[in-house]
Design a protein around this motif. Structure first.
Motif, PDB file in Angstrom:
ATOM      1  N   MET A   1       0.946  -1.282   0.077  1.00  0.00           N
ATOM      2  CA  MET A   1      -0.023   0.154  -0.010  1.00  0.00           C
ATOM      3  C   MET A   1       0.952   1.230   0.132  1.00  0.00           C
ATOM      4  N   THR A   2       0.616   2.091  -0.963  1.00  0.00           N
ATOM      5  CA  THR A   2       1.527   3.342  -0.983  1.00  0.00           C
ATOM      6  C   THR A   2       0.837   4.565  -0.297  1.00  0.00           C
ATOM      7  N   GLN A   3       1.512   5.329   0.555  1.00  0.00           N
ATOM      8  CA  GLN A   3       0.687   6.307   1.133  1.00  0.00           C
ATOM      9  C   GLN A   3       1.062   7.530   0.252  1.00  0.00           C
ATOM     10  N   SER A   4       0.165   8.409  -0.112  1.00  0.00           N
ATOM     11  CA  SER A   4       0.579   9.633  -0.792  1.00  0.00           C
ATOM     12  C   SER A   4       0.608  10.730   0.125  1.00  0.00           C
ATOM     13  N   LEU A   5       1.454  11.647  -0.044  1.00  0.00           N
ATOM     14  CA  LEU A   5       1.496  12.898   0.621  1.00  0.00           C
ATOM     15  C   LEU A   5       0.410  13.833   0.183  1.00  0.00           C
ATOM     16  N   VAL A   6      -0.014  14.529   1.209  1.00  0.00           N
ATOM     17  CA  VAL A   6      -1.022  15.672   0.793  1.00  0.00           C
ATOM     18  C   VAL A   6      -0.133  16.790   0.267  1.00  0.00           C
ATOM     19  N   THR A   7      -0.712  17.544  -0.816  1.00  0.00           N
ATOM     20  CA  THR A   7       0.056  18.488  -1.536  1.00  0.00           C
ATOM     21  C   THR A   7      -0.485  19.656  -1.083  1.00  0.00           C
ATOM     22  N   TYR A   8      -0.100  20.826  -1.092  1.00  0.00           N
ATOM     23  CA  TYR A   8      -0.426  22.287  -0.613  1.00  0.00           C
ATOM     24  C   TYR A   8      -0.316  23.256  -1.819  1.00  0.00           C
ATOM     25  N   THR A   9      -1.476  24.072  -2.199  1.00  0.00           N
ATOM     26  CA  THR A   9      -1.171  24.924  -3.005  1.00  0.00           C
ATOM     27  C   THR A   9      -0.204  26.235  -2.448  1.00  0.00           C
ATOM     28  N   GLU A  10       0.045  26.904  -3.281  1.00  0.00           N
ATOM     29  CA  GLU A  10       0.997  28.157  -2.733  1.00  0.00           C
ATOM     30  C   GLU A  10       0.171  28.926  -1.900  1.00  0.00           C
ATOM     31  N   ASP A  11      -1.001  29.293  -2.157  1.00  0.00           N
ATOM     32  CA  ASP A  11      -2.088  29.985  -1.330  1.00  0.00           C
ATOM     33  C   ASP A  11      -2.191  29.585   0.160  1.00  0.00           C
ATOM     34  N   GLU A  12      -2.240  28.065   0.044  1.00  0.00           N
ATOM     35  CA  GLU A  12      -2.436  27.394   1.495  1.00  0.00           C
ATOM     36  C   GLU A  12      -0.893  27.657   2.409  1.00  0.00           C
ATOM     37  N   LEU A  13      -0.131  27.541   1.635  1.00  0.00           N
ATOM     38  CA  LEU A  13       1.297  27.556   2.363  1.00  0.00           C
ATOM     39  C   LEU A  13       1.664  29.354   2.778  1.00  0.00           C
ATOM     40  N   LYS A  14       1.053  30.199   1.885  1.00  0.00           N
ATOM     41  CA  LYS A  14       1.321  31.595   2.154  1.00  0.00           C
ATOM     42  C   LYS A  14       0.500  31.966   3.237  1.00  0.00           C
ATOM     43  N   SER A  15      -0.731  31.182   3.471  1.00  0.00           N
ATOM     44  CA  SER A  15      -1.805  31.484   4.521  1.00  0.00           C
ATOM     45  C   SER A  15      -0.926  31.119   5.881  1.00  0.00           C
ATOM     46  N   VAL A  16      -0.234  29.869   5.828  1.00  0.00           N
ATOM     47  CA  VAL A  16       0.400  29.585   7.123  1.00  0.00           C
ATOM     48  C   VAL A  16       1.391  30.438   7.768  1.00  0.00           C
ATOM     49  N   TYR A  17       2.176  30.886   6.618  1.00  0.00           N
ATOM     50  CA  TYR A  17       3.310  31.919   6.647  1.00  0.00           C
ATOM     51  C   TYR A  17       2.708  33.113   7.386  1.00  0.00           C
ATOM     52  N   ALA A  18       1.683  33.631   6.767  1.00  0.00           N
ATOM     53  CA  ALA A  18       0.944  34.927   7.467  1.00  0.00           C
ATOM     54  C   ALA A  18       0.257  34.605   8.621  1.00  0.00           C
ATOM     55  N   GLU A  19       0.136  33.420   9.066  1.00  0.00           N
ATOM     56  CA  GLU A  19      -0.182  33.249  10.375  1.00  0.00           C
ATOM     57  C   GLU A  19       0.917  33.340  11.500  1.00  0.00           C
ATOM     58  N   LEU A  20       2.006  32.599  10.903  1.00  0.00           N
ATOM     59  CA  LEU A  20       3.279  32.690  11.693  1.00  0.00           C
ATOM     60  C   LEU A  20       3.530  34.424  11.932  1.00  0.00           C
ATOM     61  N   ILE A  21       3.582  34.749  10.874  1.00  0.00           N
ATOM     62  CA  ILE A  21       4.098  36.427  10.820  1.00  0.00           C
ATOM     63  C   ILE A  21       3.051  37.244  11.854  1.00  0.00           C
ATOM     64  N   SER A  22       1.814  37.021  11.457  1.00  0.00           N
ATOM     65  CA  SER A  22       0.968  37.711  12.272  1.00  0.00           C
ATOM     66  C   SER A  22       1.211  37.536  13.822  1.00  0.00           C
ATOM     67  N   PHE A  23       1.324  36.195  14.231  1.00  0.00           N
ATOM     68  CA  PHE A  23       1.763  36.135  15.501  1.00  0.00           C
ATOM     69  C   PHE A  23       2.933  36.682  16.142  1.00  0.00           C
ATOM     70  N   TYR A  24       3.913  36.611  15.315  1.00  0.00           N
ATOM     71  CA  TYR A  24       5.356  37.356  15.340  1.00  0.00           C
ATOM     72  C   TYR A  24       5.108  38.826  15.729  1.00  0.00           C
ATOM     73  N   ASN A  25       4.352  39.292  14.925  1.00  0.00           N
ATOM     74  CA  ASN A  25       3.998  40.974  14.918  1.00  0.00           C
ATOM     75  C   ASN A  25       3.067  41.388  15.793  1.00  0.00           C
ATOM     76  N   ASP A  26       2.387  40.445  16.399  1.00  0.00           N
ATOM     77  CA  ASP A  26       1.334  40.867  17.467  1.00  0.00           C
ATOM     78  C   ASP A  26       1.998  41.695  18.630  1.00  0.00           C
ATOM     79  N   GLU A  27       1.575  42.810  19.028  1.00  0.00           N
ATOM     80  CA  GLU A  27       2.091  43.679  19.933  1.00  0.00           C
ATOM     81  C   GLU A  27       2.415  42.945  21.408  1.00  0.00           C
ATOM     82  N   PRO A  28       2.047  42.212  21.803  1.00  0.00           N
ATOM     83  CA  PRO A  28       2.465  41.607  23.209  1.00  0.00           C
ATOM     84  C   PRO A  28       3.537  40.654  22.673  1.00  0.00           C
TER      85      PRO A  28
END
Length: 107
Positions: A1-28
């Protein structure tokens, strides 16, 4: 049985980066980062990361909304780059992750 990896679109990856950047830039969180970089020596900064920055209770006491799916952790590279910490979020498949690394020389 071959296990396939989930693929992510560029927009999905950008969304995750944006979430990390938002957390980093949060004032507290930025106040904690400013506290970190106010320490004049590198060894003191490493100690601050080890004792305070990666400590969820410390962050909560400083008003940082610690997201359950974002990990604040120390980071090291074998080539001895001056990294201090990183923000990590695992992707939906829980096997791959997105990481933003903060270097000692970033500021």
């Amino acid at each position: 049985m071959t296990q396939s990896l989930v693929t992510y679109t560029e927009d999905e990856l950008k969304s995750v980066y944006a979430e990390l950047i938002s957390f980093y830039n949060d004032e507290p969180f930025q106040k904690v980062v400013a506290e970190l970089f106010s320490i004049p020596d590198r060894s003191g900064r490493f100690e601050f990361v080890k004792e305070q920055l990666i400590n969820k209770e410390y962050l909560l006491a400083k008003g940082v909304d610690v997201h359950e799916d974002i990990i604040v952790q120390r980071s090291y590279f074998y080539d001895n780059r001056p990294t201090l910490f990183c923000l990590t979020k695992y992707l939906q498949d829980k096997k791959r992750k997105v990481t933003i690394t903060i270097d000692d020389g970033a500021f």
